[in-house]
Design a protein around this motif. Structure first.
Motif, PDB file in Angstrom:
ATOM      1  N   ALA A   2       0.823  -1.216   0.000  1.00  0.00           N
ATOM      2  CA  ALA A   2       0.000   0.000   0.000  1.00  0.00           C
ATOM      3  C   ALA A   2       0.852   1.260   0.000  1.00  0.00           C
ATOM      4  O   ALA A   2       1.856   1.346   0.708  1.00  0.00           O
ATOM      5  N   GLY A   3       0.450   2.230  -0.802  1.00  0.00           N
ATOM      6  CA  GLY A   3       1.101   3.540  -0.783  1.00  0.00           C
ATOM      7  C   GLY A   3       2.439   3.600  -1.499  1.00  0.00           C
ATOM      8  O   GLY A   3       3.142   4.602  -1.408  1.00  0.00           O
TER       9      GLY A   3
ATOM     10  N   ALA B  31     -10.208  -9.509   1.171  1.00  0.00           N
ATOM     11  CA  ALA B  31      -9.345  -9.969   0.071  1.00  0.00           C
ATOM     12  C   ALA B  31      -8.619 -11.272   0.404  1.00  0.00           C
ATOM     13  O   ALA B  31      -8.016 -11.885  -0.471  1.00  0.00           O
TER      14      ALA B  31
ATOM     15  N   ARG C  61      -2.003  -3.850   7.307  1.00  0.00           N
ATOM     16  CA  ARG C  61      -2.477  -4.324   5.994  1.00  0.00           C
ATOM     17  C   ARG C  61      -1.349  -5.056   5.256  1.00  0.00           C
ATOM     18  O   ARG C  61      -1.564  -6.115   4.666  1.00  0.00           O
TER      19      ARG C  61
ATOM     20  N   ASP D 183      -1.695  -8.883   3.998  1.00  0.00           N
ATOM     21  CA  ASP D 183      -1.527  -9.162   2.564  1.00  0.00           C
ATOM     22  C   ASP D 183      -0.332 -10.090   2.300  1.00  0.00           C
ATOM     23  O   ASP D 183      -0.370 -10.909   1.380  1.00  0.00           O
TER      24      ASP D 183
ATOM     25  N   VAL E 169     -10.419  -3.794   3.983  1.00  0.00           N
ATOM     26  CA  VAL E 169     -10.354  -4.542   2.717  1.00  0.00           C
ATOM     27  C   VAL E 169      -9.511  -5.814   2.783  1.00  0.00           C
ATOM     28  O   VAL E 169      -9.853  -6.828   2.161  1.00  0.00           O
TER      29      VAL E 169
ATOM     30  N   ARG F 161      -1.789  -7.139  -5.844  1.00  0.00           N
ATOM     31  CA  ARG F 161      -0.937  -7.881  -4.911  1.00  0.00           C
ATOM     32  C   ARG F 161      -0.552  -9.256  -5.467  1.00  0.00           C
ATOM     33  O   ARG F 161       0.411  -9.853  -4.999  1.00  0.00           O
ATOM     34  N   ASP F 162      -1.332  -9.739  -6.444  1.00  0.00           N
ATOM     35  CA  ASP F 162      -1.097 -11.099  -6.965  1.00  0.00           C
ATOM     36  C   ASP F 162      -1.068 -11.090  -8.493  1.00  0.00           C
ATOM     37  O   ASP F 162      -1.413 -12.072  -9.130  1.00  0.00           O
TER      38      ASP F 162
ATOM     39  N   THR G 251      -6.805  -3.420  -9.796  1.00  0.00           N
ATOM     40  CA  THR G 251      -7.516  -4.584  -9.228  1.00  0.00           C
ATOM     41  C   THR G 251      -7.923  -4.342  -7.773  1.00  0.00           C
ATOM     42  O   THR G 251      -8.912  -4.892  -7.310  1.00  0.00           O
TER      43      THR G 251
END
Ligand code: CDP
Length: 221
Positions: free
Chosen positions: A14-15, A100, A178, A182, A96, A127-128, A36
């Motif tokens: 993230a970010g 996810a 997060r 993730d 989220v 992420r994937d 996505t």
């Protein structure tokens, strides 16, 4: 003659700047950008609106079967309504990653994403993407930055949007949490594949990052 379709896959935490960079690269190369994360965010919005606990897998899977999610011209639609703004709120970011992490959710989203990438040249971030969605992408990048830099960017973004009740410390804690969910989840965790180019954006401008990606792609096409 038709140009060969190209695919660019980007993963990262993230970010890190993925979506800003990917949007610009898409403009320069005249290809489609697919965010996505916005799809997982849209489902999260629906879950929260229906007062469902983001950790209640059973109810989430149930509501998923009655949910329509689509991306058209860079806009995300939840049950045919544009929810571009709502999905960026901090409450969505905070929840989220639980949603996810659910296998049934990922199966549906990955299918939708792969379909979107079939007919057009795309740059897709998430992420994937390099691992699961487009494992055979022509170009793969892992875009990251230090956790301080990423938190500062996200904090600034939220302040500019007028989000209330946020502090830098809280945003940084949210990002660390997060990242951890993730990267440690059982299904499709965030990771850098050996064939992805590492792009650390901590000390680079958006334009520098865009140039790195565009010049890589242009070397070959
Ligand atoms: O923009 P930001 O980096 O904050 O996040 P995002 O790309 O909008 O993604 C939001 C969340 O959706 C991530 O933290 C992941 O939990 C999930 N996600 C995922 O699991 N797989 C993807 N391909 C994209 C997002």
């Amino acid at each position: 003659m038709n140009k060969r379709l190209i695919s660019i896959a980007i993963d990262g935490p993230a970010g890190a700047g993925k979506s800003t960079i990917a949007k610009r690269v898409a403009q320069v190369l005249e290809i489609e950008y697919i965010d996505t994360g916005s799809m997982y965010r849209a489902l999260t919005l629906k879950v929260l609106r229906n007062n469902i606990d983001p950790k209640d897998e059973k109810k989430i899977i149930e509501i998923l079967s009655k949910t329509d999610i689509d991306i058209k011209n860079n806009h995300i639609y939840l049950d045919e309504v544009n929810v571009n703004e709502e999905i960026r709120e901090n409450i969505i970011s905070k929840n989220v990653s639980y949603i996810a992490a659910i296998k049934e959710v990922r199966d549906i989203m990955v299918g939708l994403q792969q379909n979107l990438a079939k007919k057009k040249s795309v740059i897709m971030d998430g992420r994937d993407i390099t691992t699961v969605v487009l494992p055979n992408a022509d170009y793969k990048f892992f875009v990251t930055a230090s956790v301080e830099v990423r938190s500062r960017r996200r904090f600034k973004e939220l302040l500019e949007k007028g989000e209330a009740n946020i502090t830098f410390e809280k945003i940084m804690a949210d990002i660390i949490k997060r990242d951890s969910i993730d990267s440690n989840r059982e299904i499709s965790p965030l990771m850098k594949t050996p064939d992805s180019l590492l792009l650390d954006t901590s000390d680079k401008s958006i334009e520098e990052c865009v140039d790195i990606i565009v010049s890589r792609v242009k070397e070959v096409i």
